[in-house]
Each structure stands twice: as C-alpha cells, then as structure tokens.
Enzyme design. Structure first.
Site, PDB file in Angstrom:
ATOM      1  N   LYS A 117      31.320  68.172  50.643  1.00 19.66           N
ATOM      2  CA  LYS A 117      32.612  67.781  51.229  1.00 19.66           C
ATOM      3  C   LYS A 117      33.676  67.688  50.533  1.00 19.66           C
ATOM      4  CE  LYS A 117      31.205  68.207  55.632  1.00 19.66           C
ATOM      5  NZ  LYS A 117      31.024  69.432  56.451  1.00 19.66           N
TER       6      LYS A 117
ATOM      7  N   TYR B  24      24.870  59.428  52.120  1.00 20.82           N
ATOM      8  CA  TYR B  24      25.779  60.607  52.647  1.00 20.82           C
ATOM      9  C   TYR B  24      25.586  61.511  51.135  1.00 20.82           C
ATOM     10  CZ  TYR B  24      28.863  63.716  55.068  1.00 20.82           C
ATOM     11  OH  TYR B  24      29.319  64.601  55.593  1.00 20.82           O
TER      12      TYR B  24
HETATM   13  O1  0WD Z   1      29.476  62.646  62.427  1.00 17.78           O
HETATM   14  C1  0WD Z   1      29.447  63.841  62.246  1.00 17.78           C
HETATM   15  N1  0WD Z   1      28.435  64.483  63.202  1.00 17.78           N
HETATM   16  C2  0WD Z   1      30.194  64.507  61.529  1.00 17.78           C
HETATM   17  C3  0WD Z   1      30.055  65.967  61.194  1.00 17.78           C
HETATM   18  C4  0WD Z   1      31.431  63.581  60.996  1.00 17.78           C
HETATM   19  C5  0WD Z   1      32.229  64.421  60.108  1.00 17.78           C
HETATM   20  C6  0WD Z   1      32.205  65.886  60.048  1.00 17.78           C
HETATM   21  N2  0WD Z   1      31.044  66.495  60.539  1.00 17.78           N
HETATM   22  C7  0WD Z   1      30.925  67.910  60.159  1.00 17.78           C
HETATM   23  C8  0WD Z   1      29.395  68.437  59.975  1.00 17.78           C
HETATM   24  O2  0WD Z   1      29.487  68.042  58.428  1.00 17.78           O
HETATM   25  C9  0WD Z   1      29.706  69.779  60.043  1.00 17.78           C
HETATM   26  O3  0WD Z   1      30.332  70.380  59.092  1.00 17.78           O
HETATM   27  O4  0WD Z   1      31.148  68.625  61.341  1.00 17.78           O
HETATM   28  C10 0WD Z   1      30.221  70.088  61.310  1.00 17.78           C
HETATM   29  C11 0WD Z   1      29.477  70.114  62.331  1.00 17.78           C
HETATM   30  O5  0WD Z   1      28.353  69.392  62.594  1.00 17.78           O
HETATM   31  P1  0WD Z   1      27.631  68.485  64.115  1.00 17.78           P
HETATM   32  O6  0WD Z   1      28.567  69.027  65.198  1.00 17.78           O
HETATM   33  O7  0WD Z   1      27.324  67.247  63.586  1.00 17.78           O
HETATM   34  O8  0WD Z   1      26.290  69.426  63.677  1.00 17.78           O
HETATM   35  P2  0WD Z   1      25.278  70.205  64.502  1.00 17.78           P
HETATM   36  O9  0WD Z   1      25.494  70.142  65.954  1.00 17.78           O
HETATM   37  O10 0WD Z   1      23.892  69.855  64.096  1.00 17.78           O
HETATM   38  O11 0WD Z   1      25.595  71.728  64.262  1.00 17.78           O
HETATM   39  C12 0WD Z   1      25.399  72.230  62.927  1.00 17.78           C
HETATM   40  C13 0WD Z   1      25.389  73.326  62.975  1.00 17.78           C
HETATM   41  C14 0WD Z   1      23.931  74.301  63.103  1.00 17.78           C
HETATM   42  O12 0WD Z   1      23.194  74.027  64.090  1.00 17.78           O
HETATM   43  P3  0WD Z   1      21.605  75.068  64.055  1.00 17.78           P
HETATM   44  O13 0WD Z   1      20.687  74.244  64.906  1.00 17.78           O
HETATM   45  O14 0WD Z   1      22.010  76.523  64.612  1.00 17.78           O
HETATM   46  O15 0WD Z   1      21.049  75.216  62.631  1.00 17.78           O
HETATM   47  O16 0WD Z   1      25.606  74.056  61.539  1.00 17.78           O
HETATM   48  C15 0WD Z   1      25.310  75.336  61.632  1.00 17.78           C
HETATM   49  C16 0WD Z   1      24.455  75.644  62.790  1.00 17.78           C
HETATM   50  O17 0WD Z   1      24.895  76.074  64.011  1.00 17.78           O
HETATM   51  N3  0WD Z   1      24.562  75.798  60.478  1.00 17.78           N
HETATM   52  C17 0WD Z   1      24.550  76.926  60.145  1.00 17.78           C
HETATM   53  N4  0WD Z   1      25.291  78.249  60.629  1.00 17.78           N
HETATM   54  C18 0WD Z   1      25.229  79.282  60.061  1.00 17.78           C
HETATM   55  N5  0WD Z   1      24.368  79.715  59.031  1.00 17.78           N
HETATM   56  C19 0WD Z   1      23.838  77.145  58.985  1.00 17.78           C
HETATM   57  C20 0WD Z   1      23.778  78.544  58.114  1.00 17.78           C
HETATM   58  N6  0WD Z   1      22.970  78.775  57.353  1.00 17.78           N
HETATM   59  N7  0WD Z   1      23.450  75.958  58.566  1.00 17.78           N
HETATM   60  C21 0WD Z   1      23.680  75.036  59.548  1.00 17.78           C
END
Ligand code: 0WD
Length: 256
Positions: free
Chosen positions: A164, A157
């Site tokens: 984080k 990580y």
């Molecule tokens: O196990 C997990 N998946 C965990 C995730 C466990 C604990 C926390 N998290 C957190 C992540 O670190 C993140 O902060 O939850 C949050 C959301 O994560 P997710 O749902 O796992 O990720 P995902 O579905 O890939 O969405 C992340 C999104 C990006 O998708 P796109 O394809 O549009 O890049 O983060 C956004 C974006 O929507 N993102 C951004 N949005 C605006 N500006 C940017 C940016 N520069 N970069 C990424």
C-alpha cells in the site's frame, strides 16, 4: 444536482455485496454515472449480475479483467474503447496477498509472496492508468483504495502495508504523469470494513473495535462512506485535487 450525469466510469473489484467497490458503485449510480464493471472471476460476475438486478442498476458494460496479466488489461480496455468510447473515471479497488503473509513476522514473507502482493495491489494501478488514459480524451479521474497500514505498522497487515505504501507513492508519480492531460489520480484510505479480503487479515475484528473506541467519531466506517468520498474524487468538486490520499476512517489516523 447529479454530479456524474453522462460520465462513463469503470469500476474494478466488485466481488460481492460487501465489497468496497459495490458501495462505490451505489454512490456513483445515484450521482447519475454510467457504470462499466470489470471482474476477475466468473463467481464475482454472477454475484455482480444479481446485485445489479436487485438494486435495479443497469451496467453499461461488464468485462473480464485479471490485473495480473498485461494482455487481460489491454483486452478489457480495448473492449471498453470499442463499446463505450470515452471514459471519465476509473475506480481501482483491487488488492491481493497470500493469506500466510498476513500474519506473524513480516520477515517471513517469501520473495514470491512479496512480489505477488506488489504486483496485484500496486503495479496494477500503474498498468491500469496507462490503459485508461488513452480513453480519457476529455480528462478524467482515477481513484484507488488504500489503508493506514502503509503509514504505520498495523499488526498482521505486513506485506500488504508495504504494497500500500508503493500504491500511494504510485498515486503521486502517476498524478504527475497524467496531470498535463487533465487526468487526476487520488486514493481513499478507508478504515477497516468487513469484506471478503479483510477476512484474510489475521485479527481483523480487533482492529475494528479499536476504531469504535479510539477514533474521534467513535464508529466504524462503511462502504457507503467510502463510496461518497470516491464520488467526490470522481466529480468536479475535487477538480483542484490530485496525488492526494484522503482518510475516510472516522478520524482514526490523527489519534496518537
Ligand atoms: O477493511 C477493508 N476491507 C479495506 C480495504 C480497508 C482499506 C482499504 N481496502 C482496500 C483493499 O486493500 C482493496 O484494495 O479496498 C480494496 C477493495 O477491498 P475489499 O472491498 O475489502 O475486497 P473484496 O470485496 O474482497 O474485493 C477484492 C477484489 C477481488 O474479488 P475476487 O473474488 O473477484 O477475487 O479484488 C479483486 C477482485 O475483484 N482482485 C482482482 N481483480 C482483478 N485481477 C485480482 C486480480 N488479479 N485480485 C483481486
């Protein structure tokens, strides 16, 4: 009772059906919230439009926002102010790090990779809070998504764990800043969930099976559980809580 009836909530970070932000969107919709979505990529916008249609949810507004750019944040919240006016909540569900920084030794992280992870994953909350508070004239609640890698070393990580930690400290400092305006800032620390972002973390599937084996509840976490915890933070039920990090991880973090 509909906990968020008449509330305007901005959701940042729905990339697809697996996104944590999508689980949150469903919970908030059920609670009666009016949803405003921000997306970075055209691809995410198209996926989100289809999802909304499929689930019969009508977005109040969809705007483009790349949190890497101050101008884009300004423009997005400017547009929200113009078209919606007052907002009551923001869901920040955004993080990014280079894939090569999510494996191997942490000391191999480059300066650029370190800064990028902190910029998108931690500073973005600071910039978004600054923009959002101006629209929260009736008070509000801001909720971000974090992970246990901030508190403990989780293999691979790496730089995201350090980002984080910065995000969680930012939650506390921001909570102090905006508390006097009736705005609360909190984080949900979710257990691992299979999403697009999670795929970028090397060996992620192993972490998931460890949760199922070791966590008190003996099961993994899903987007709906995170959605309901986020709903709690956005609603009046949590009116006495700010600067908090709530673990939604089947209790995994208490196990030694
Ligand atoms: O196990 C997990 N998946 C965990 C995730 C466990 C604990 C926390 N998290 C957190 C992540 O670190 C993140 O902060 O939850 C949050 C959301 O994560 P997710 O749902 O796992 O990720 P995902 O579905 O890939 O969405 C992340 C999104 C990006 O998708 P796109 O394809 O549009 O890049 O983060 C956004 C974006 O929507 N993102 C951004 N949005 C605006 N500006 C940017 C940016 N520069 N970069 C990424």
């Amino acid at each position: 009772v509909k906990l968020l009836e008449g509330k305007n909530i901005v959701i940042m970070g729905v990339a697809n059906e697996r996104s944590i932000a999508w689980g949150i969107a469903k919970s908030l919709h059920r609670a009666g919230a009016q949803l405003i979505f921000t997306n970075r990529q055209e691809r995410s916008y198209k996926k989100l439009s289809k999802l909304l249609e499929k689930h019969n949810i009508k977005a109040k507004l969809m705007v483009n926002c790349d949190v890497a750019s101050d101008e884009s944040i300004q423009q997005a919240f400017g547009q929200i102010k113009e078209e919606v006016g007052v907002i009551h909540g923001v869901v920040h569900s955004i993080a990014f790090a280079n894939r090569e920084d999510l494996k191997g030794a942490f000391y191999d992280t480059t300066r650029d990779g370190f800064l990028l992870a902190h910029d998108i994953s931690a500073y973005s909350l600071v910039a978004v809070t600054k923009a959002a508070r101006e629209l929260m004239t009736e008070g509000g609640s801001i909720v971000t998504q974090t992970y246990l890698g901030s508190e403990r070393v989780m293999r691979n990580y790496n730089v995201m764990g350090v980002a984080k930690a910065a995000l969680e400290a930012s939650v506390r400092y921001l909570a102090e800043d905006v508390g006097k305006e009736g705005i609360r800032v909190n984080a949900v620390s979710s257990g691992p969930i299979r999403t697009l972002s999670a795929k970028g973390v090397s060996g992620f599937n192993d972490i998931n099976s460890i949760i199922e084996e070791k966590a008190p509840l003996r099961r993994s976490v899903d987007q709906d559980q995170v959605g309901d915890a986020t709903l709690f933070f956005l609603s009046d039920l949590s009116r006495g809580v700010t600067g908090e990090v709530l673990h939604v991880d089947s209790g995994y973090h208490i196990i030694g």
